[in-house]
Write a protein that holds these residues in place. Structure first.
Motif, PDB file in Angstrom:
ATOM      1  N   LEU A   5     -25.119   8.477 -12.995  1.00 38.22           N
ATOM      2  CA  LEU A   5     -23.878   8.225 -11.996  1.00 38.22           C
ATOM      3  C   LEU A   5     -22.873   9.440 -11.846  1.00 38.22           C
ATOM      4  O   LEU A   5     -21.984   9.436 -11.162  1.00 38.22           O
ATOM      5  N   ASN A   6     -23.240  10.608 -12.642  1.00 40.00           N
ATOM      6  CA  ASN A   6     -22.290  11.753 -12.669  1.00 40.00           C
ATOM      7  C   ASN A   6     -20.880  11.322 -12.934  1.00 40.00           C
ATOM      8  O   ASN A   6     -20.091  11.636 -12.238  1.00 40.00           O
ATOM      9  N   ILE A   7     -20.715  10.474 -14.056  1.00 36.28           N
ATOM     10  CA  ILE A   7     -19.547  10.172 -14.769  1.00 36.28           C
ATOM     11  C   ILE A   7     -19.605  10.540 -16.107  1.00 36.28           C
ATOM     12  O   ILE A   7     -20.481  10.578 -16.887  1.00 36.28           O
ATOM     13  N   PRO A   8     -18.281  10.912 -16.820  1.00 32.20           N
ATOM     14  CA  PRO A   8     -18.379  11.188 -18.191  1.00 32.20           C
ATOM     15  C   PRO A   8     -18.757   9.617 -19.028  1.00 32.20           C
ATOM     16  O   PRO A   8     -18.349   8.580 -18.604  1.00 32.20           O
ATOM     17  N   LYS A   9     -19.231  10.165 -20.086  1.00 30.97           N
ATOM     18  CA  LYS A   9     -19.915   9.015 -20.930  1.00 30.97           C
ATOM     19  C   LYS A   9     -18.737   8.190 -21.685  1.00 30.97           C
ATOM     20  O   LYS A   9     -18.797   6.735 -21.306  1.00 30.97           O
ATOM     21  N   THR A  11     -15.989   7.170 -19.670  1.00 33.01           N
ATOM     22  CA  THR A  11     -15.812   6.270 -18.645  1.00 33.01           C
ATOM     23  C   THR A  11     -16.688   5.077 -18.694  1.00 33.01           C
ATOM     24  O   THR A  11     -16.275   3.704 -18.555  1.00 33.01           O
ATOM     25  N   LEU A  12     -17.902   5.585 -18.769  1.00 31.88           N
ATOM     26  CA  LEU A  12     -19.011   4.344 -18.891  1.00 31.88           C
ATOM     27  C   LEU A  12     -18.760   3.454 -20.068  1.00 31.88           C
ATOM     28  O   LEU A  12     -18.750   2.157 -19.943  1.00 31.88           O
ATOM     29  N   HIS A  13     -18.220   3.906 -21.259  1.00 27.72           N
ATOM     30  CA  HIS A  13     -18.137   2.923 -22.325  1.00 27.72           C
ATOM     31  C   HIS A  13     -16.865   2.169 -21.959  1.00 27.72           C
ATOM     32  O   HIS A  13     -16.789   1.008 -22.482  1.00 27.72           O
ATOM     33  N   GLN A  14     -15.875   2.755 -21.400  1.00 26.06           N
ATOM     34  CA  GLN A  14     -14.609   2.215 -21.067  1.00 26.06           C
ATOM     35  C   GLN A  14     -14.869   0.888 -20.327  1.00 26.06           C
ATOM     36  O   GLN A  14     -14.434  -0.405 -20.396  1.00 26.06           O
ATOM     37  N   TRP A  15     -15.676   1.059 -19.069  1.00 32.36           N
ATOM     38  CA  TRP A  15     -16.203   0.054 -18.218  1.00 32.36           C
ATOM     39  C   TRP A  15     -16.871  -0.932 -19.011  1.00 32.36           C
ATOM     40  O   TRP A  15     -16.775  -2.242 -18.835  1.00 32.36           O
ATOM     41  N   MET A  16     -17.949  -0.616 -19.951  1.00 33.54           N
ATOM     42  CA  MET A  16     -18.383  -1.771 -20.656  1.00 33.54           C
ATOM     43  C   MET A  16     -17.492  -2.374 -21.676  1.00 33.54           C
ATOM     44  O   MET A  16     -18.058  -3.504 -21.626  1.00 33.54           O
ATOM     45  N   SER A  17     -16.867  -1.777 -22.148  1.00 32.19           N
ATOM     46  CA  SER A  17     -15.806  -2.533 -23.048  1.00 32.19           C
ATOM     47  C   SER A  17     -15.228  -3.341 -22.114  1.00 32.19           C
ATOM     48  O   SER A  17     -14.592  -4.711 -22.501  1.00 32.19           O
TER      49      SER A  17
END
Length: 76
Positions: A5-9, A11-17
């Protein structure tokens, strides 16, 4: 996935949370994905209905405007 997705890890963890419904729920269970796909299909169907209704209403409004214009002209 973050790389795809070309995003920082982070950011992905924040979205998942943020969007995980239960804290101990797996991020993407097969059942949850299917449920969301069904919900998405239903939302798309509703959107199409609303777009169709809007188009019909806009057409009716155009007809009414023309009628008002025609009948508001002074009779000679």
């Amino acid at each position: 996935m973050a790389e795809e997705l070309n995003i920082p890890k982070s950011t992905l963890h924040q979205w998942m949370s943020k969007y995980r419904e239960l804290k101990h729920e797996p991020v993407a269970s097969v059942d949850r994905v299917k449920e969301l796909e069904v919900e998405l299909q239903e939302m798309r169907r509703l959107l199409q209905e609303k777009e169709h209704t809007l188009a019909d209403t806009q057409e009716e409004l155009a007809i009414v405007k023309k009628a008002v214009h025609i009948f508001s002209k002074p009779k000679s």
